[in-house]
Design a protein around this motif. Structure first.
Motif, PDB file in Angstrom:
ATOM      1  N   MET A 237     -33.566  12.017  36.699  1.00 54.73           N
ATOM      2  CA  MET A 237     -34.130  11.063  36.434  1.00 54.73           C
ATOM      3  C   MET A 237     -33.889  10.754  34.804  1.00 54.73           C
ATOM      4  O   MET A 237     -33.799   9.370  34.349  1.00 54.73           O
ATOM      5  CB  MET A 237     -35.611  11.194  36.707  1.00 54.73           C
ATOM      6  CG  MET A 237     -35.985  10.935  38.068  1.00 54.73           C
ATOM      7  SD  MET A 237     -35.304   9.665  39.094  1.00 54.73           S
ATOM      8  CE  MET A 237     -36.195   8.210  38.133  1.00 54.73           C
ATOM      9  N   PHE A 238     -33.919  11.639  33.986  1.00 54.56           N
ATOM     10  CA  PHE A 238     -33.579  11.640  32.651  1.00 54.56           C
ATOM     11  C   PHE A 238     -32.220  10.793  32.360  1.00 54.56           C
ATOM     12  O   PHE A 238     -31.966   9.741  31.675  1.00 54.56           O
ATOM     13  CB  PHE A 238     -33.675  12.884  31.968  1.00 54.56           C
ATOM     14  CG  PHE A 238     -33.500  12.633  30.162  1.00 54.56           C
ATOM     15  CD1 PHE A 238     -34.238  12.887  29.554  1.00 54.56           C
ATOM     16  CD2 PHE A 238     -31.981  12.763  29.791  1.00 54.56           C
ATOM     17  CE1 PHE A 238     -34.024  12.785  28.177  1.00 54.56           C
ATOM     18  CE2 PHE A 238     -31.855  12.364  28.463  1.00 54.56           C
ATOM     19  CZ  PHE A 238     -32.667  12.431  27.725  1.00 54.56           C
ATOM     20  N   ILE A 239     -31.218  11.466  33.219  1.00 55.66           N
ATOM     21  CA  ILE A 239     -30.006  10.544  32.872  1.00 55.66           C
ATOM     22  C   ILE A 239     -29.816   9.273  33.643  1.00 55.66           C
ATOM     23  O   ILE A 239     -29.252   8.459  32.646  1.00 55.66           O
ATOM     24  CB  ILE A 239     -28.729  11.597  33.678  1.00 55.66           C
ATOM     25  CG1 ILE A 239     -28.672  12.939  33.221  1.00 55.66           C
ATOM     26  CG2 ILE A 239     -27.517  10.671  33.789  1.00 55.66           C
ATOM     27  CD1 ILE A 239     -27.883  13.830  34.044  1.00 55.66           C
ATOM     28  N   ALA A 240     -30.577   8.943  34.523  1.00 55.74           N
ATOM     29  CA  ALA A 240     -30.660   7.501  35.119  1.00 55.74           C
ATOM     30  C   ALA A 240     -31.215   6.756  34.130  1.00 55.74           C
ATOM     31  O   ALA A 240     -30.916   5.644  33.833  1.00 55.74           O
ATOM     32  CB  ALA A 240     -31.460   7.475  36.402  1.00 55.74           C
ATOM     33  N   PHE A 241     -32.186   7.203  33.408  1.00 56.02           N
ATOM     34  CA  PHE A 241     -33.184   6.098  32.407  1.00 56.02           C
ATOM     35  C   PHE A 241     -32.334   6.145  31.076  1.00 56.02           C
ATOM     36  O   PHE A 241     -32.250   5.159  30.747  1.00 56.02           O
ATOM     37  CB  PHE A 241     -34.535   6.899  32.174  1.00 56.02           C
ATOM     38  CG  PHE A 241     -35.436   6.304  33.349  1.00 56.02           C
ATOM     39  CD1 PHE A 241     -36.534   5.368  32.949  1.00 56.02           C
ATOM     40  CD2 PHE A 241     -35.626   6.767  34.459  1.00 56.02           C
ATOM     41  CE1 PHE A 241     -37.489   4.649  33.797  1.00 56.02           C
ATOM     42  CE2 PHE A 241     -36.405   6.131  35.436  1.00 56.02           C
ATOM     43  CZ  PHE A 241     -37.609   5.393  35.010  1.00 56.02           C
ATOM     44  N   PHE A 242     -31.766   7.145  30.818  1.00 55.17           N
ATOM     45  CA  PHE A 242     -30.914   6.990  29.258  1.00 55.17           C
ATOM     46  C   PHE A 242     -29.832   6.207  29.566  1.00 55.17           C
ATOM     47  O   PHE A 242     -29.505   5.229  28.586  1.00 55.17           O
ATOM     48  CB  PHE A 242     -30.710   8.630  28.876  1.00 55.17           C
ATOM     49  CG  PHE A 242     -30.105   8.460  27.569  1.00 55.17           C
ATOM     50  CD1 PHE A 242     -30.774   8.492  26.397  1.00 55.17           C
ATOM     51  CD2 PHE A 242     -28.742   8.512  27.424  1.00 55.17           C
ATOM     52  CE1 PHE A 242     -30.339   8.501  25.237  1.00 55.17           C
ATOM     53  CE2 PHE A 242     -28.106   8.441  25.978  1.00 55.17           C
ATOM     54  CZ  PHE A 242     -29.179   8.502  25.015  1.00 55.17           C
ATOM     55  N   ALA A 243     -29.314   6.495  30.464  1.00 57.36           N
ATOM     56  CA  ALA A 243     -27.843   5.617  30.838  1.00 57.36           C
ATOM     57  C   ALA A 243     -28.122   4.258  31.294  1.00 57.36           C
ATOM     58  O   ALA A 243     -27.431   3.226  30.799  1.00 57.36           O
ATOM     59  CB  ALA A 243     -27.055   6.287  31.665  1.00 57.36           C
ATOM     60  N   GLY A 244     -29.167   4.187  31.955  1.00 55.69           N
ATOM     61  CA  GLY A 244     -29.740   2.724  32.279  1.00 55.69           C
ATOM     62  C   GLY A 244     -30.049   1.859  31.108  1.00 55.69           C
ATOM     63  O   GLY A 244     -30.149   0.845  31.202  1.00 55.69           O
ATOM     64  N   ALA A 245     -30.850   2.552  30.514  1.00 57.53           N
ATOM     65  CA  ALA A 245     -31.485   1.783  29.096  1.00 57.53           C
ATOM     66  C   ALA A 245     -30.148   1.266  28.471  1.00 57.53           C
ATOM     67  O   ALA A 245     -30.110  -0.013  27.847  1.00 57.53           O
ATOM     68  CB  ALA A 245     -32.153   2.747  28.019  1.00 57.53           C
ATOM     69  N   ILE A 246     -28.985   1.725  28.414  1.00 60.70           N
ATOM     70  CA  ILE A 246     -27.809   1.162  27.778  1.00 60.70           C
ATOM     71  C   ILE A 246     -27.065   0.298  28.556  1.00 60.70           C
ATOM     72  O   ILE A 246     -26.674  -0.895  27.905  1.00 60.70           O
ATOM     73  CB  ILE A 246     -26.713   2.341  27.506  1.00 60.70           C
ATOM     74  CG1 ILE A 246     -27.469   3.387  26.421  1.00 60.70           C
ATOM     75  CG2 ILE A 246     -25.436   1.844  26.337  1.00 60.70           C
ATOM     76  CD1 ILE A 246     -26.497   4.714  26.083  1.00 60.70           C
ATOM     77  N   THR A 247     -27.253   0.668  29.870  1.00 60.18           N
ATOM     78  CA  THR A 247     -26.687  -0.480  30.717  1.00 60.18           C
ATOM     79  C   THR A 247     -27.148  -1.694  30.862  1.00 60.18           C
ATOM     80  O   THR A 247     -26.440  -2.774  31.313  1.00 60.18           O
ATOM     81  CB  THR A 247     -26.627   0.100  32.266  1.00 60.18           C
ATOM     82  OG1 THR A 247     -26.128   1.403  32.373  1.00 60.18           O
ATOM     83  CG2 THR A 247     -26.023  -0.564  33.215  1.00 60.18           C
ATOM     84  N   VAL A 248     -28.476  -2.063  30.155  1.00 60.30           N
ATOM     85  CA  VAL A 248     -28.963  -3.211  30.218  1.00 60.30           C
ATOM     86  C   VAL A 248     -28.130  -4.116  29.353  1.00 60.30           C
ATOM     87  O   VAL A 248     -28.188  -5.455  29.648  1.00 60.30           O
ATOM     88  CB  VAL A 248     -30.358  -3.208  29.276  1.00 60.30           C
ATOM     89  CG1 VAL A 248     -30.995  -4.395  29.180  1.00 60.30           C
ATOM     90  CG2 VAL A 248     -31.306  -2.436  30.468  1.00 60.30           C
ATOM     91  N   PHE A 249     -27.287  -3.609  28.202  1.00 60.47           N
ATOM     92  CA  PHE A 249     -26.428  -4.368  27.533  1.00 60.47           C
ATOM     93  C   PHE A 249     -25.066  -4.083  28.036  1.00 60.47           C
ATOM     94  O   PHE A 249     -23.998  -3.830  27.190  1.00 60.47           O
ATOM     95  CB  PHE A 249     -26.753  -4.165  26.006  1.00 60.47           C
ATOM     96  CG  PHE A 249     -27.950  -4.407  25.493  1.00 60.47           C
ATOM     97  CD1 PHE A 249     -28.175  -5.893  25.279  1.00 60.47           C
ATOM     98  CD2 PHE A 249     -29.038  -3.618  25.480  1.00 60.47           C
ATOM     99  CE1 PHE A 249     -29.287  -6.387  24.681  1.00 60.47           C
ATOM    100  CE2 PHE A 249     -30.312  -4.092  25.130  1.00 60.47           C
ATOM    101  CZ  PHE A 249     -30.599  -5.397  24.607  1.00 60.47           C
ATOM    102  N   HIS A 250     -24.824  -4.055  29.387  1.00 64.72           N
ATOM    103  CA  HIS A 250     -23.465  -3.973  29.965  1.00 64.72           C
ATOM    104  C   HIS A 250     -22.222  -4.845  29.530  1.00 64.72           C
ATOM    105  O   HIS A 250     -21.354  -4.363  28.975  1.00 64.72           O
ATOM    106  CB  HIS A 250     -23.726  -4.118  31.398  1.00 64.72           C
ATOM    107  CG  HIS A 250     -22.399  -3.784  32.348  1.00 64.72           C
ATOM    108  ND1 HIS A 250     -21.720  -2.522  32.743  1.00 64.72           N
ATOM    109  CD2 HIS A 250     -21.402  -4.578  32.487  1.00 64.72           C
ATOM    110  CE1 HIS A 250     -20.951  -2.538  33.389  1.00 64.72           C
ATOM    111  NE2 HIS A 250     -20.449  -3.814  33.248  1.00 64.72           N
ATOM    112  N   GLU A 251     -22.476  -5.935  29.613  1.00 66.06           N
ATOM    113  CA  GLU A 251     -21.562  -7.130  28.888  1.00 66.06           C
ATOM    114  C   GLU A 251     -21.171  -7.003  27.550  1.00 66.06           C
ATOM    115  O   GLU A 251     -19.861  -7.069  26.997  1.00 66.06           O
ATOM    116  CB  GLU A 251     -22.164  -8.612  29.290  1.00 66.06           C
ATOM    117  CG  GLU A 251     -22.331  -8.854  30.487  1.00 66.06           C
ATOM    118  CD  GLU A 251     -21.268  -8.624  31.423  1.00 66.06           C
ATOM    119  OE1 GLU A 251     -19.995  -8.675  30.791  1.00 66.06           O
ATOM    120  OE2 GLU A 251     -21.245  -8.329  32.838  1.00 66.06           O
TER     121      GLU A 251
END
Length: 514
Positions: free
Chosen positions: A1-15
């Motif tokens: 879950m740490f990996i999912a949340f940390f990477a997901g936070a950056i993915t919010v600005f995917h474009e």
């Protein structure tokens, strides 16, 4: 879950990551906005079908944006393998299998971080695994709130400073967790549905739909049905006409982002124009238009699955996606999602630290070995993820010919191995220091490779570049502060803790004697 949340936070600005990563850009010459040229799209499709005839059956084309300033197409070859090309490759005549392979696109930094977010970077199996984890996570959220609600109500705003660091971290953990609870519930529910969607389809196909659900799936998830080619050549309507028809049906707030061409150059040609509608929860939607010219139905809208005309199934599906990724709002909403994702990562790290510490045997030198192993795994996986992401950012600029996984996984597994070989407190301090250095290197490498200095990009108004560099510097400061706090806690905290460093001459406090 740490990996999912940390990477997901950056993915919010995917474009925005596309703009940051591209090494062949000039801050002074980069446009601040860009609209898709319909005439250029027509030329692109003509060149694509000429070079790759199989793409005429079904081709997905993403339209240019300020972050990705060229057309990119995706289609399946005769054997079902996904292929890709772009306006740059077609213009240069780069049509070999190596040029059209999808590996480079999937391994590109933004795509890799997204896959890290929803599947830990492991195709297929990782996706289902994260779906199961999301279900368990949702259950833990509900049961945890119910169990701890009486105490949380009393200590909601009590973040008590002092010498009792364990109490301080517990208060901070509770406050951050409670105020971000709505986001965590949204992430858990929508994450489970997105990852396990195919499992649910297979179950309902057998139990409720008599084996007919898979046939109806394209109609339930897209605006275009799967039609058979008529076998009669036909001219295609200009892209400008097709987009005008889509906008007339979807409304002025609809902006096309991609187009799927079905049976290009055939009398049964269809296009599905997908785009974003502002001020709508389920902001993504699509419009299907008959695309063959000189026919009675030419330019007619077959289906409209945008916010103003969609059915309940499409509305729910679009809302689930928008709620999970925060696409329904502007910059302010995405910044909130970024902070919620980073706060979630902090909760998992601090939660493990507190859980291990709360089960420590007070005033006893020998501690259970499982606590030491869990502490080492917590340090290795969580901080190793941060080091790996920093390595992926730097590697994307220094060695762009390699996929991001080549840079992430060696750094990640090296951090895990290091944590397993060192006492937990010492490993945490050392790896946090490495994470701080890695984050600090991100803007340095960016400036050295591309010439995009933080202040230059900021003064030019190119915040997609400056913001990532500034965020990396902020994370570097945060990792350095955590390293100092961890070191101080290890030296001055309870000597029998798993998170303590042994005094000189003492045996290790967290090993069980043989």
């Amino acid at each position: 879950m740490f990996i999912a949340f940390f990477a997901g936070a950056i993915t919010v600005f995917h474009e925005e990551l596309h703009t940051w990563q591209s090494p062949h850009r000039s801050v002074a010459d980069r446009p601040l906005s860009q609209e898709a040229d319909p005439a250029a799209l027509d030329r692109f499709m003509t060149a694509l079908v000429t070079a790759h005839p199989k793409s005429a059956d079904s081709a997905y084309v993403t339209l240019p944006t300020v972050h990705e300033p060229e057309f990119t197409a995706y289609w399946q070859d005769k054997d079902g393998t996904w292929m890709t090309s772009s306006s740059t490759k077609l213009g240069a005549g780069r049509n070999s299998p190596e040029d059209t392979a999808l590996d480079a696109i999937q391994g590109e930094l933004a795509a890799f971080l997204n896959s890290l977010h929803y599947s830990l970077g492991v195709p297929v199996a990782g996706n289902y695994f994260m779906g199961v984890i999301s279900v368990l996570y949702g259950l833990a959220l509900v049961s945890g709130v119910l169990l701890h609600l009486p105490r949380l109500k009393a200590d909601l705003f009590a973040v008590r400073h002092g010498r009792n660091l364990k109490r301080f971290w517990m208060d901070a953990h509770n406050v951050v967790g409670l105020f971000s609870l709505p986001f965590h519930l949204v992430f858990a529910i929508t994450g489970a549905l997105l990852c396990l969607a195919m499992v649910l389809v297979m179950v309902f196909n057998v139990l409720a739909f008599d084996g007919k659900l898979f046939e109806a799936l394209p109609r339930l998830t897209t605006a275009s049905p799967e039609l058979k080619a008529a076998g009669q050549p036909a001219q295609m309507l200009p892209a400008a006409t097709l987009m005008s028809a889509a906008r007339a049906s979807a409304g002025e707030r609809f902006t096309p982002l991609s187009i799927r061409y079905q049976h290009y150059g055939d009398a049964n040609a269809l296009v599905e124009i997908r785009g974003d509608t502002t001020r709508a929860l389920g902001n993504y939607g699509s419009v299907s238009v008959h695309a063959a010219a000189a026919r009675a139905d030419s330019g007619n809208v077959l289906a409209d699955q945008t916010p103003q005309g969609r059915d309940a199934n499409h509305a729910i599906y679009s809302a689930i996606y928008a709620l999970h990724f925060g696409t329904y709002g502007d910059l302010a909403v995405r910044l909130v999602y970024l902070l919620a994702g980073l706060a979630g990562a902090f909760l998992f790290y601090s939660g493990n630290v507190l859980w291990i510490e709360s089960r420590r045997k007070t005033h006893q030198q020998a501690q259970p070995r499982v606590h030491r192993l869990l502490a080492q795994a917590t340090v290795g996986v969580c901080i190793g993820c941060c080091i790996g992401v920093a390595a992926a950012f730097c590697g994307a600029l220094i060695w762009p010919e390699h996929t991001a996984g080549w840079h992430y996984f060696p750094a990640f597994f090296a951090a895990v191995a290091w944590a397993l070989l060192r006492p937990p407190a010492r490993a945490a301090t050392e790896l946090l220091t490495v994470a701080a250095i890695g984050a600090l290197l991100v803007p340095v490498v960016n400036a050295a490779v591309t010439g995009d200095y933080l202040w230059t990009a900021a003064l030019a108004g190119h915040w997609a570049v400056a913001s990532f560099d500034f965020g990396a510097l902020t994370l570097a400061c945060g990792f350095a502060a955590l390293a100092l706090v961890t070191c101080r806690r290890a030296r001055n905290g309870p000597r029998h803790s798993v998170w303590a460093l042994p005094a000189r001459g003492d045996p290790a406090p967290n090993k069980v004697p043989a």
